[in-house]
Design a protein around this motif. Structure first.
Motif, PDB file in Angstrom:
ATOM      1  N   PHE A 197      36.642  42.345  23.615  1.00  0.00           N
ATOM      2  CA  PHE A 197      36.880  42.115  25.034  1.00  0.00           C
ATOM      3  C   PHE A 197      38.363  42.288  25.358  1.00  0.00           C
ATOM      4  O   PHE A 197      38.727  42.956  26.332  1.00  0.00           O
ATOM      5  CB  PHE A 197      36.407  40.724  25.416  1.00  0.00           C
ATOM      6  N   GLU A 198      39.230  41.689  24.552  1.00  0.00           N
ATOM      7  CA  GLU A 198      40.661  41.717  24.847  1.00  0.00           C
ATOM      8  C   GLU A 198      41.246  43.118  24.779  1.00  0.00           C
ATOM      9  O   GLU A 198      42.291  43.384  25.371  1.00  0.00           O
ATOM     10  CB  GLU A 198      41.414  40.800  23.885  1.00  0.00           C
ATOM     11  N   GLU A 199      40.590  44.018  24.072  1.00  0.00           N
ATOM     12  CA  GLU A 199      41.071  45.394  23.956  1.00  0.00           C
ATOM     13  C   GLU A 199      40.634  46.269  25.129  1.00  0.00           C
ATOM     14  O   GLU A 199      41.259  47.285  25.414  1.00  0.00           O
ATOM     15  CB  GLU A 199      40.555  46.012  22.662  1.00  0.00           C
ATOM     16  N   ALA A 200      39.564  45.878  25.798  1.00  0.00           N
ATOM     17  CA  ALA A 200      38.969  46.758  26.810  1.00  0.00           C
ATOM     18  C   ALA A 200      38.841  46.145  28.186  1.00  0.00           C
ATOM     19  O   ALA A 200      38.537  46.859  29.140  1.00  0.00           O
ATOM     20  CB  ALA A 200      37.586  47.205  26.335  1.00  0.00           C
ATOM     21  N   ALA A 201      39.061  44.857  28.297  1.00  0.00           N
ATOM     22  CA  ALA A 201      38.767  44.194  29.564  1.00  0.00           C
ATOM     23  C   ALA A 201      39.803  43.130  29.861  1.00  0.00           C
ATOM     24  O   ALA A 201      40.539  42.667  28.978  1.00  0.00           O
ATOM     25  CB  ALA A 201      37.372  43.557  29.515  1.00  0.00           C
ATOM     26  N   GLN A 202      39.843  42.756  31.113  1.00  0.00           N
ATOM     27  CA  GLN A 202      40.700  41.644  31.532  1.00  0.00           C
ATOM     28  C   GLN A 202      40.052  40.945  32.707  1.00  0.00           C
ATOM     29  O   GLN A 202      39.237  41.530  33.421  1.00  0.00           O
ATOM     30  CB  GLN A 202      42.095  42.128  31.911  1.00  0.00           C
ATOM     31  N   ILE A 203      40.378  39.704  32.870  1.00  0.00           N
ATOM     32  CA  ILE A 203      39.904  38.910  34.010  1.00  0.00           C
ATOM     33  C   ILE A 203      41.122  38.521  34.834  1.00  0.00           C
ATOM     34  O   ILE A 203      42.045  37.891  34.318  1.00  0.00           O
ATOM     35  CB  ILE A 203      39.144  37.657  33.531  1.00  0.00           C
ATOM     36  N   LEU A 204      41.152  38.921  36.070  1.00  0.00           N
ATOM     37  CA  LEU A 204      42.302  38.652  36.939  1.00  0.00           C
ATOM     38  C   LEU A 204      41.950  37.560  37.949  1.00  0.00           C
ATOM     39  O   LEU A 204      40.806  37.411  38.352  1.00  0.00           O
ATOM     40  CB  LEU A 204      42.709  39.929  37.678  1.00  0.00           C
TER      41      LEU A 204
END
Length: 204
Positions: A197-204
């Motif tokens: 998840f941390e390599e491909a996505a983020q939550i803003l």
């Protein structure tokens, strides 16, 4: 904020269903000779057509290839590494996009009578057609797995050759090709890694 009670459609599907659709599903290279019926092909399309697209456009065009004659026509345009498995699969599917999809918007988006005019330029239609037909191809992948089928999507083919062979004198262009049927473990590679998840996505 108060939330209403969950309805049945708000509940997640079972882990077994998630495994069938995603976590245990594999791209197949080997195929059994178990046939895929026309009724099942039609059911597959009837599920796929409900996937969401922009302004309900449905630019994807599907050619389901089952006969030896049609398979021979397709196989000549496949990359060498894809030819044998294409001939072995019960069904080959050409997923294409109609650049003139806007002609169907009066039927598909009737509450906006001017929707056809939103796409006057071919360049804009081409971008929208590619994006939304690709979405529809993704929906078909999941629908196929939900119906118990295996899939083998491919991009190794002569695009111009497939267009000339199957979509002559039209504004329909091939997007990608998918083998469909009941897969075997033949030539099944170990599952490749995925990004965390941390390599491909983020939550803003």
């Amino acid at each position: 904020m108060a939330f209403d009670a969950l309805s049945a459609r708000d509940l997640p599907v079972s882990d077994a269903v998630l495994a069938q659709l995603f976590t245990e599903a594999r791209t197949r290279n080997g195929w059994s000779d178990r046939p895929v019926s026309e009724d099942l092909i039609r059911k597959l399309y009837d599920l796929t057509k409900f996937g969401p697209t922009a302004v309900n456009m449905t630019p994807a065009r599907f050619v389901f290839i089952t006969s030896p004659e049609a398979k021979a026509r397709l196989s000549t345009h496949m990359a060498e590494g894809n030819r044998a498995k294409t001939l072995a699969a019960p069904v080959n599917l050409i997923i294409a996009q109609d650049i003139d999809f806007h002609d169907t918007l009066p039927k598909l988006f009737p509450h906006a009578p001017g929707a056809r005019g939103w796409f006057p330029e071919e360049a804009g239609r081409r971008e929208a057609a590619f994006r939304n037909a690709s979405l529809q191809g993704g929906y078909l992948t999941i629908a196929a797995r939900a119906l118990g089928l295996d899939v083998g999507p491919m991009s190794g083919f002569d695009t111009a050759g497939v267009k000339a062979e199957f979509f002559p004198d039209s504004n329909v262009e091939p997007n990608f090709i998918m083998n469909l049927g009941y897969g075997t473990d033949e030539n099944l590679f170990p599952r490749s890694p995925r990004l965390d998840f941390e390599e491909a996505a983020q939550i803003l």
